[in-house]
Design a protein around this motif. Structure first.
Motif, mmCIF file in Angstrom:
data_model
loop_
_atom_site.group_PDB
_atom_site.id
_atom_site.type_symbol
_atom_site.label_atom_id
_atom_site.label_comp_id
_atom_site.label_asym_id
_atom_site.label_seq_id
_atom_site.Cartn_x
_atom_site.Cartn_y
_atom_site.Cartn_z
ATOM 1 N N ASN A 27 0.821 -1.204 0.000
ATOM 2 C CA ASN A 27 0.000 0.000 0.000
ATOM 3 C C ASN A 27 0.857 1.257 0.000
ATOM 4 O O ASN A 27 0.488 2.269 -0.586
ATOM 5 C CB ASN A 27 -0.936 0.013 1.214
ATOM 6 N N ASP A 72 -0.669 0.017 5.588
ATOM 7 C CA ASP A 72 0.122 -1.191 5.792
ATOM 8 C C ASP A 72 0.254 -1.523 7.279
ATOM 9 O O ASP A 72 0.169 -2.700 7.663
ATOM 10 C CB ASP A 72 1.516 -1.044 5.175
ATOM 11 N N ARG A 74 -1.885 -0.724 9.643
ATOM 12 C CA ARG A 74 -3.203 -1.189 10.075
ATOM 13 C C ARG A 74 -3.429 -2.639 9.645
ATOM 14 O O ARG A 74 -3.916 -3.459 10.423
ATOM 15 C CB ARG A 74 -4.277 -0.265 9.501
ATOM 16 N N ASN A 75 -3.037 -2.962 8.415
ATOM 17 C CA ASN A 75 -3.188 -4.345 7.938
ATOM 18 C C ASN A 75 -2.283 -5.305 8.709
ATOM 19 O O ASN A 75 -2.661 -6.447 8.953
ATOM 20 C CB ASN A 75 -2.895 -4.431 6.446
ATOM 21 N N GLN A 76 -1.100 -4.848 9.075
ATOM 22 C CA GLN A 76 -0.188 -5.681 9.853
ATOM 23 C C GLN A 76 -0.780 -5.961 11.229
ATOM 24 O O GLN A 76 -0.724 -7.092 11.713
ATOM 25 C CB GLN A 76 1.170 -4.986 10.002
ATOM 26 N N ARG A 78 -3.887 -6.046 12.024
ATOM 27 C CA ARG A 78 -5.066 -6.906 11.864
ATOM 28 C C ARG A 78 -4.718 -8.277 11.303
ATOM 29 O O ARG A 78 -5.598 -9.051 10.945
ATOM 30 C CB ARG A 78 -6.085 -6.222 10.942
ATOM 31 N N TYR A 80 -3.386 -9.155 8.434
ATOM 32 C CA TYR A 80 -3.632 -9.392 7.018
ATOM 33 C C TYR A 80 -2.383 -9.901 6.319
ATOM 34 O O TYR A 80 -2.452 -10.409 5.222
ATOM 35 C CB TYR A 80 -4.111 -8.125 6.323
ATOM 36 N N TYR A 81 -1.226 -9.737 6.954
ATOM 37 C CA TYR A 81 0.029 -10.214 6.399
ATOM 38 C C TYR A 81 0.581 -11.304 7.324
ATOM 39 O O TYR A 81 1.482 -11.061 8.116
ATOM 40 C CB TYR A 81 1.053 -9.081 6.301
#
Length: 88
Positions: A27, A72, A74-76, A78, A80-81
């Motif tokens: 992102n 990125d 926020r995704n980490q 949660r 997501y990665y």
């Protein structure tokens, strides 16, 4: 003279793009690219000069970098990665 200036600006922008994307999340990379293009378009529309275009690209790239980096992170958080992606 104008051609030389455009070639120099394109080379500098390409170099900054390649160096700036090392070790970043997906992102963040998209944010930098989209922000730089959008900033260049807006800078050219407002200023109408090469300096305004390059300045707009720089500012847009910085803003896009921050937005993408936050996404990125926020995704980490949660998960997501799970196995790959950016490491903070």
């Amino acid at each position: 003279m104008k051609t030389r200036l455009w070639i120099s600006a394109a080379a500098a922008a390409s170099l900054m793009t390649l160096v700036g994307c090392a070790g970043t999340g997906p992102n963040q990379q998209l944010g930098v690219a989209g922000g730089a293009v959008g900033g260049a378009l807006i800078g050219n529309a407002i200023g109408g000069s090469t300096a305004a275009t390059v300045g707009g690209a720089a500012i847009g790239g910085l803003v896009g970098n921050e937005v993408g980096r936050n996404a990125d992170q926020r995704n980490q958080q949660r998960s997501y990665y799970p196995n790959n992606g950016p490491r903070y």
